[in-house]
Design a protein around this motif. Structure first.
Motif, PDB file in Angstrom:
ATOM      1  N   UNK A  62     -41.259  10.635  33.483  1.00 58.58           N
ATOM      2  CA  UNK A  62     -42.030  11.557  34.303  1.00 58.58           C
ATOM      3  C   UNK A  62     -42.324  11.019  35.705  1.00 58.58           C
ATOM      4  N   UNK A  63     -42.107   9.715  35.908  1.00 56.18           N
ATOM      5  CA  UNK A  63     -42.346   9.113  37.225  1.00 56.18           C
ATOM      6  C   UNK A  63     -41.103   9.112  38.118  1.00 56.18           C
ATOM      7  N   UNK A  64     -40.082   9.826  37.717  1.00 60.00           N
ATOM      8  CA  UNK A  64     -38.846   9.832  38.492  1.00 60.00           C
ATOM      9  C   UNK A  64     -39.056  10.347  39.911  1.00 60.00           C
ATOM     10  N   UNK A  65     -40.027  11.216  40.101  1.00 59.82           N
ATOM     11  CA  UNK A  65     -40.251  11.813  41.417  1.00 59.82           C
ATOM     12  C   UNK A  65     -40.679  10.762  42.442  1.00 59.82           C
ATOM     13  N   UNK A  66     -41.244   9.654  41.974  1.00 61.35           N
ATOM     14  CA  UNK A  66     -41.578   8.537  42.859  1.00 61.35           C
ATOM     15  C   UNK A  66     -40.417   7.544  42.944  1.00 61.35           C
ATOM     16  N   UNK A  67     -39.774   7.334  41.807  1.00 59.76           N
ATOM     17  CA  UNK A  67     -38.771   6.286  41.694  1.00 59.76           C
ATOM     18  C   UNK A  67     -37.442   6.622  42.374  1.00 59.76           C
ATOM     19  N   UNK A 119     -42.604  12.946  49.745  1.00 59.63           N
ATOM     20  CA  UNK A 119     -43.397  12.580  48.567  1.00 59.63           C
ATOM     21  C   UNK A 119     -44.719  11.951  49.010  1.00 59.63           C
ATOM     22  N   UNK A 120     -44.658  11.093  50.028  1.00 59.75           N
ATOM     23  CA  UNK A 120     -45.884  10.473  50.547  1.00 59.75           C
ATOM     24  C   UNK A 120     -46.852  11.529  51.068  1.00 59.75           C
ATOM     25  N   UNK A 121     -46.322  12.514  51.767  1.00 58.60           N
ATOM     26  CA  UNK A 121     -47.170  13.580  52.311  1.00 58.60           C
ATOM     27  C   UNK A 121     -47.818  14.390  51.192  1.00 58.60           C
ATOM     28  N   UNK A 122     -47.060  14.637  50.131  1.00 59.91           N
ATOM     29  CA  UNK A 122     -47.618  15.362  48.985  1.00 59.91           C
ATOM     30  C   UNK A 122     -48.724  14.546  48.321  1.00 59.91           C
ATOM     31  N   UNK A 123     -48.519  13.257  48.206  1.00 65.52           N
ATOM     32  CA  UNK A 123     -49.539  12.374  47.635  1.00 65.52           C
ATOM     33  C   UNK A 123     -50.799  12.376  48.499  1.00 65.52           C
ATOM     34  N   UNK A 124     -50.612  12.268  49.810  1.00 69.37           N
ATOM     35  CA  UNK A 124     -51.756  12.236  50.732  1.00 69.37           C
ATOM     36  C   UNK A 124     -52.577  13.514  50.636  1.00 69.37           C
ATOM     37  N   UNK A 125     -51.888  14.646  50.494  1.00 69.28           N
ATOM     38  CA  UNK A 125     -52.596  15.925  50.397  1.00 69.28           C
ATOM     39  C   UNK A 125     -53.412  15.992  49.110  1.00 69.28           C
ATOM     40  N   UNK A 126     -52.858  15.487  48.029  1.00 76.78           N
ATOM     41  CA  UNK A 126     -53.574  15.473  46.744  1.00 76.78           C
ATOM     42  C   UNK A 126     -54.836  14.626  46.862  1.00 76.78           C
ATOM     43  N   UNK A 127     -54.715  13.466  47.494  1.00 76.87           N
ATOM     44  CA  UNK A 127     -55.868  12.585  47.684  1.00 76.87           C
ATOM     45  C   UNK A 127     -56.913  13.258  48.569  1.00 76.87           C
ATOM     46  N   UNK A 128     -56.445  13.929  49.639  1.00 73.68           N
ATOM     47  CA  UNK A 128     -57.362  14.597  50.557  1.00 73.68           C
ATOM     48  C   UNK A 128     -58.153  15.701  49.856  1.00 73.68           C
ATOM     49  N   UNK A 129     -57.564  16.278  48.827  1.00 74.41           N
ATOM     50  CA  UNK A 129     -58.245  17.328  48.063  1.00 74.41           C
ATOM     51  C   UNK A 129     -59.143  16.753  46.974  1.00 74.41           C
ATOM     52  N   UNK A 130     -59.232  15.425  46.913  1.00 70.90           N
ATOM     53  CA  UNK A 130     -60.096  14.776  45.929  1.00 70.90           C
ATOM     54  C   UNK A 130     -59.560  14.797  44.514  1.00 70.90           C
ATOM     55  N   UNK A 131     -58.250  14.952  44.362  1.00 70.15           N
ATOM     56  CA  UNK A 131     -57.637  15.031  43.039  1.00 70.15           C
ATOM     57  C   UNK A 131     -56.890  13.741  42.714  1.00 70.15           C
ATOM     58  N   UNK A 132     -56.607  13.551  41.446  1.00 67.33           N
ATOM     59  CA  UNK A 132     -55.841  12.389  40.994  1.00 67.33           C
ATOM     60  C   UNK A 132     -54.352  12.655  41.169  1.00 67.33           C
ATOM     61  N   UNK A 133     -53.656  11.663  41.693  1.00 66.59           N
ATOM     62  CA  UNK A 133     -52.211  11.808  41.877  1.00 66.59           C
ATOM     63  C   UNK A 133     -51.510  11.774  40.526  1.00 66.59           C
ATOM     64  N   UNK A 134     -50.739  12.816  40.238  1.00 63.07           N
ATOM     65  CA  UNK A 134     -49.915  12.865  39.030  1.00 63.07           C
ATOM     66  C   UNK A 134     -48.524  13.349  39.416  1.00 63.07           C
TER      67      UNK A 134
END
Length: 330
Positions: A62-67, A119-134
């Motif tokens: 499930x972590x392929x999107x990062x890898x 992918x980094x931008x998507x992660x940053x947006x999730x963090x900015x929304x106060x959510x856990x990165x998954x």
């Protein structure tokens, strides 16, 4: 442009402009369905399908999107000093090879491929929304452009079979037409991506150019003229989108059509659809309101209040009607 290519009168340009906006809104559900179906198909295929050459290079769980993007970055920038930010001072936080480390002890990457950045931008947006990165949240936050990039030859490796294609072709597109290989699939998604970009940039969806027979690419010196021809070409593109959904999931395609999500587009993408905005009097089909026409009178009263009404036959709802922004009821 509207006068020259669509052949509307000067006084009809703004009405035709809003017709184009309505077309864009009507096309969006099909584009959204295609995008979600594609990303789900790739995500499922990576985790369940065989990518034999990926072992030791990138994760297929499930972590392929990062890898996978990270592996592609390393592949694009194989030299250590090009890929990573190198320490310049002894006091800089660094590893044994002189690569600078961040506060978490990770190497600081200097050069990334576009997919890594997205992918980094998507992660940053999730963090900015106060959510856990998954992985699931990152996947849902990536653009259609990201997913079409994954279809490119950049992610094809026939020899070592370490990338997506051709390993996952039959899994992601199990119902593609006979003889339709990855080159055809890439071209189809490229055209949809170009159309989607035009929609996102508020351009004229109906404006097309004939293809150059020699290159197969649009010939920008040979535009299509007239509403009938323009609508026919746009309908063809829309039909292709629906078919492409079926290449991946016939059930998803059937579900989309079962909710009549396509009917609004087909109604608007026509000469009558355009006329409903610029010249309603040119629409041939009509119902005259006469004395005693209680049903029609009630219909008009409901539409004047911007509400919905349903047409019933033998106790069954056969049609629902709501107001449209094509022309104001007088």
């Amino acid at each position: 442009m509207y006068e020259k290519h669509l052949k509307v009168e000067p006084g009809q340009i703004m009405a035709a402009y809003y017709w184009n906006k309505a077309l864009a809104g009507a096309m969006l559900p099909a584009l959204q369905c295609l995008e979600v179906t594609l990303r789900n198909a790739i995500d499922k295929a990576v985790q369940s399908g065989p990518v034999p050459g990926a072992t030791g290079l990138w994760l297929t769980d499930h972590n392929w999107i990062f890898s996978l993007p990270r592996y592609m970055g390393k592949k694009a920038y194989p030299k250590l000093r090009r890929r990573y930010k190198m320490a310049k001072k002894p006091a800089d936080r660094q590893d044994a090879q002189g690569v600078m480390l961040d506060q978490y002890g990770h190497r600081i990457i200097a050069c990334k491929v576009r997919e890594e950045t997205l992918v980094d931008q998507a992660r940053d947006l999730i963090v900015a929304e106060g959510k856990t990165i998954t992985p699931a949240r990152v996947i849902s936050g990536l653009s259609f452009g990201f997913w079409t990039t994954l279809l490119s030859t950049k992610y094809e490796d026939v020899n070592s079979k370490s990338l997506l294609w051709p390993n996952l072709e039959a899994i992601v597109f199990p119902h593609a037409p006979p003889g339709c290989g990855m080159p055809d699939i890439r071209e189809a998604f490229h055209r949809v991506r170009a159309l989607r970009n035009r929609l996102s940039h508020h351009e004229a969806l109906w404006k097309f150019h004939y293809d150059d027979p020699a290159t197969g690419l649009p010939d920008y010196g040979n535009p299509v003229y007239g509403a009938q021809a323009s609508c026919s070409l746009l309908r063809k593109h829309y039909d292709d989108i629906i078919e492409m959904i079926g290449w991946m999931s016939p059930d998803r395609k059937a579900n989309f059509l079962s909710h009549s999500a396509n009917l609004r587009f087909y109604a608007l993408c026509s000469v009558d659809g355009l006329n409903s905005y610029i010249a309603p009097e040119k629409i041939k089909a009509q119902i005259k309101v006469s004395r005693g026409g209680k049903g029609i009178s009630r219909l008009i009263r409901v539409l004047e209040k911007n509400e919905f009404i349903r047409i019933v036959k033998e106790g069954q709802t056969v049609l629902t009607i709501g107001t449209d922004n094509s022309t104001q009821i007088q």
